[in-house]
Scaffold this motif. Structure first.
Motif, PDB file in Angstrom:
ATOM      1  N   THR A 129     -11.615  69.041  21.510  1.00 43.93           N
ATOM      2  CA  THR A 129     -11.722  68.166  20.339  1.00 43.93           C
ATOM      3  C   THR A 129     -11.033  68.782  19.122  1.00 43.93           C
ATOM      4  OG1 THR A 129     -13.915  69.100  19.895  1.00 43.93           O
ATOM      5  CG2 THR A 129     -13.830  67.048  21.134  1.00 43.93           C
ATOM      6  N   LEU A 165     -12.683  59.250  22.406  1.00 40.57           N
ATOM      7  CA  LEU A 165     -11.511  58.821  21.651  1.00 40.57           C
ATOM      8  C   LEU A 165     -11.311  57.322  21.794  1.00 40.57           C
ATOM      9  CD1 LEU A 165      -8.878  61.613  22.427  1.00 40.57           C
ATOM     10  CD2 LEU A 165     -10.630  61.546  20.664  1.00 40.57           C
ATOM     11  N   GLY A 216     -18.601  60.170  20.738  1.00 43.75           N
ATOM     12  CA  GLY A 216     -17.735  61.339  20.854  1.00 43.75           C
ATOM     13  C   GLY A 216     -16.502  61.103  21.696  1.00 43.75           C
ATOM     14  N   VAL A 270     -12.311  58.691  16.847  1.00 44.59           N
ATOM     15  CA  VAL A 270     -13.433  59.038  17.712  1.00 44.59           C
ATOM     16  C   VAL A 270     -14.605  58.114  17.395  1.00 44.59           C
ATOM     17  CG1 VAL A 270     -14.320  60.789  16.131  1.00 44.59           C
ATOM     18  CG2 VAL A 270     -14.871  60.940  18.556  1.00 44.59           C
ATOM     19  N   LEU A 296     -13.857  64.909  28.612  1.00 43.03           N
ATOM     20  CA  LEU A 296     -15.045  65.051  27.768  1.00 43.03           C
ATOM     21  C   LEU A 296     -16.270  64.466  28.462  1.00 43.03           C
ATOM     22  CD1 LEU A 296     -13.583  64.102  24.261  1.00 43.03           C
ATOM     23  CD2 LEU A 296     -13.987  66.382  25.190  1.00 43.03           C
ATOM     24  N   ARG A 325     -15.416  72.089  25.380  1.00 38.99           N
ATOM     25  CA  ARG A 325     -15.406  70.777  24.738  1.00 38.99           C
ATOM     26  C   ARG A 325     -14.943  70.888  23.295  1.00 38.99           C
ATOM     27  NH1 ARG A 325     -17.235  66.312  22.392  1.00 38.99           N
ATOM     28  NH2 ARG A 325     -17.798  64.521  23.702  1.00 38.99           N
ATOM     29  N   GLN A 326     -15.467  71.900  22.599  1.00 35.89           N
ATOM     30  CA  GLN A 326     -15.092  72.098  21.202  1.00 35.89           C
ATOM     31  C   GLN A 326     -13.598  72.398  21.074  1.00 35.89           C
ATOM     32  OE1 GLN A 326     -17.244  75.223  19.248  1.00 35.89           O
ATOM     33  NE2 GLN A 326     -16.329  74.843  17.244  1.00 35.89           N
TER      34      GLN A 326
END
Length: 717
Positions: free
Chosen positions: A382, A409, A407, A403, A349, A378-379
């Motif tokens: 996640t 983890l 953004g 998260v 990410l 990226r979407q």
């Protein structure tokens, strides 16, 4: 290039040409900038791709349930015993004493074997390990045994007696028999033997040039059952060389036995008179003390069957001291695996964010700023991380994975370990791939990155098969069935040839042979070539005995050819079709559907190639056809992530596609740059030529002007 500055015109032609060329170069410079930007995109996507691959690597352990079943062991005294436990081993422990350790059997020739350079003569030496445990009292090579190692196995037969196998040969031994000749050896059987079990032998052939040193080297070769060496137990002036053999296995399973054939009298005598240097000894473990104590023995000091799932390594004997081995659930190993995975996701990410960032302060964009593909990747990552799952644990947040505002983890290891201790099965179901089948006719084999969770019916329309051919009954005339006096035997000579994997195997069958005799003859030819995947046997039915040739390998990739000197006519084996012509026999691949969609068969393996089940691989039971049941698959949390980051997952394919597209676009711009460079070169040449012509013309005009002026001046006089 020489200057053409305006000698006649007074113009700075070089400056004019340079300015014009600067204007001409602008399209090329734009193409160069665009090519450079594609380079930056390729570099950025390759960096992201490497980070996605790291997520894939970190996800692999989470796909497997055993990751969450790790067990740890502790020993109260590691100087006496240590232990290790397999995943899923039940917590608990055992207390015991090590009364003695297993030792390796060591023997030495009772008399001198001669100097290392002395010859031992032509013949052979066999060393066996564990033969005494099977109640064999001696072993002697007969004939010419195959060199190297061979397994010895004794199996009880239904109805009494035993099968004794050495290497590839098996003989039947009735109860009470005193010897067996098998595999090139004569085995003497002691009272009450043989005993069911396994042993191993190692044979070394010698010739007239073999020395004592050469023999010991050969006896210690790879696969040998013992290490052999020469020991001088004498003095420098009075040497006494003995051959020492030390078993490579401890305990009674490694007890040594030596046999010889041929050899010189001295070598034969030395190897036939062995002294025990270190006696065979099994390890002994005592559980408890006093009258109720229990003892058990093992051949090895690595005891893997005392406590299920635990291997106990005995280090030292101490009959007076208890040692306790404790097994407990190990949550830290699984936590470390999840922590590594969280870091890999954050790295991926972070790479995407840095490559798509825009710096407002410097008004500068990164290589992938504005890239919809990068945003989509990226979407997807996640979304997979926070995809809901079924069961009591339905979200990663319940396991300490959350998260933060940036953004990224965050992993709370304490929360994860507490949940793993509370309900390890639920944690495993949340993360790992699971499967179940409704029928023993189906077995799960593998899945692909994109296989979706679901239940899929398996229907087989064609069973897998090995190539096979069965001939006609021996001794029967097709035109006069049952009317042959020699029914059951081959009526005429016949040359049978089988072609298999690039080699031809021929057997000359003769008139009067039975189907069993021809089968044995052809089998012997195959065996002599170490060809063990083709078999020849006899099928008996109401019409008589038939020869059958079969491969043990199933599927269409397996085939063989058969040629007969008599073809398919009467009085022959019927294995051929036409006289001296090859006939090919191939196997069949399984065919069918998975989840109602077409599947691809290879041998007995069926792979889904369409629909949600794509990538699901199952093995089909032998000969099974029809609706065989269903397989239910859940890819779990890790499987959802793998669908994005896997080698064939969405994210990897997207990133690879972006790299390919950027590299292709760069090539377009490079081609444009090349074209611009060629055009600029021609343009500059043209401009210089035109300005040179201008100067020439101006020079001519100036000359003409001078002449006119002179003429006018002369007229005015």
């Amino acid at each position: 290039m020489a200057s053409i500055d305006g000698i006649s015109s007074g113009l700075d032609t070089s400056a004019i040409i340079n300015q014009l060329m600067t204007l001409e170069r602008r399209p090329m410079q734009l193409a160069q900038t665009r090519a450079s930007s594609q380079d930056a995109k390729v570099s950025a996507w390759k960096d992201i791709t490497s980070k996605v691959a790291a997520v894939r690597t970190a996800t692999q352990p989470l796909l497997v349930g055993t990751t969450f079943r790790a067990a740890s062991t502790t020993s109260s005294d590691a100087s006496i015993a240590t232990a290790s436990a397999a995943p899923g081993t039940q917590a608990g422990g055992v207390t015991f004493r090590v009364n003695r350790l297993a030792t390796a059997h060591q023997v030495m020739t009772g008399t001198s074997a001669g100097a290392p350079t002395d010859l031992v003569g032509a013949g052979g030496v066999v060393v066996g390990a564990g033969l005494a445990e099977l109640a064999f009292t001696s072993i002697t090579p007969i004939g010419t045994p195959n060199g190297g190692a061979a397994d010895v196995e004794v199996v009880a037969k239904v109805g009494g007696g035993f099968d004794v196998t050495v290497g590839d040969e098996t003989v039947a031994v009735a109860a009470g028999e005193t010897e067996a000749e098998v595999g090139g050896y004569r085995l003497e059987i002691g009272p009450g033997g043989p005993i069911v079990g396994t042993a191993r032998v190692f044979f070394v052939a010698t010739d007239a040039g073999t020395t004592v040193s050469g023999l010991t080297t050969a006896l210690s070769a790879a696969g040998a059952v013992a290490n052999a060496q020469i020991l001088n137990i004498g003095t420098g002036t009075a040497p006494d060389h003995r051959i020492s053999l030390t078993s490579r296995s401890t305990g009674s399973a490694g007890s040594l036995m030596v046999g010889t054939t041929g050899l010189t009298a001295g070598a034969r005598s030395a190897l036939g008179d062995l002294d025990t240097v270190t006696a065979v000894q099994n390890a002994e473990i005592q559980i408890g003390t006093g009258p109720g104590a229990v003892t058990t023995t093992r051949s090895s000091n690595a005891v893997g069957d005392l406590l299920e799932g635990v291997t106990i390594n005995l280090v030292k004997a101490d009959p007076a001291k208890d040692v306790t081995v404790t097994i407990a659930q190990d949550t830290t190993k699984a936590a470390a695996t999840v922590s590594t995975w969280v870091k890999s996701v954050n790295d991926a990410l972070g790479a995407i964010d840095s490559k798509t960032a825009y710096n407002a302060a410097t008004n500068s964009a990164a290589a992938l700023t504005g890239s919809s593909a990068a945003r989509s990747l990226r979407q997807s990552i996640t979304s997979a991380v926070f995809s809901p799952q079924g069961g009591s644990i339905s979200a990663a947040s319940q396991l300490g994975i959350s998260v933060d505002r940036s953004g990224r983890l965050v992993f709370d290891q304490a929360t994860f370990e507490a949940k793993l201790r509370e309900d390890p099965a639920a944690v495993e179901r949340f993360f790992a791939r699971t499967n179940s089948v409704s029928s023993s006719d189906i077995s799960y084999r593998a899945v692909g990155d994109l296989t979706a969770s679901g239940s899929y019916a398996v229907v087989v329309t064609q069973a897998a098969a090995a190539p096979t051919v069965t001939g006609t009954p021996f001794g029967i005339d097709a035109g006069r069935p049952g009317n042959r006096p020699d029914k059951g035997t081959l009526v005429a000579d016949e040359l049978l040839t089988v072609s298999y994997r690039g080699l031809d195997f021929s057997y000359q069958a003769t008139a009067g042979q039975t189907a069993a005799q021809v089968a044995a003859g052809l089998s012997a030819v195959l065996d002599a070539a170490d060809q063990d995947t083709l078999s020849v046997d006899v099928v008996t039915d109401a019409s008589g005995d038939r020869l059958r040739i079969t491969s043990s390998v199933i599927g269409s990739a397996e085939s063989f050819r058969v040629r007969s000197s008599r073809g398919g006519g009467a009085d022959g084996s019927g294995l051929g079709v036409a006289v001296d012509q090859w006939e090919t026999y191939a196997g069949l691949d399984v065919a069918g559907t998975i989840g109602g969609q077409a599947a691809t068969g290879r041998g007995d393996i069926l792979t889904a190639s369409e629909g949600d089940a794509t990538g699901l691989v199952v093995t089909i039971g032998a000969g099974r056809t029809g609706a065989l049941g269903s397989i239910t698959f859940s890819r779990g949390f890790a499987g959802d992530v793998q669908a994005v980051v896997g080698a064939s997952g969405f994210g990897q394919r997207l990133a690879d596609g972006q790299v390919t597209a950027a590299e292709a676009q760069k090539k377009v711009f490079e081609a444009q740059i090349g074209a611009y460079e060629r055009r600029l070169e021609l343009t500059e040449k043209r401009l210089r030529k035109e300005f040179s012509a201008l100067e020439s013309m101006m020079s001519n005009l100036q000359g003409q002007n001078s002449i006119l002026l002179q003429q006018l001046n002369s007229m005015n006089r």
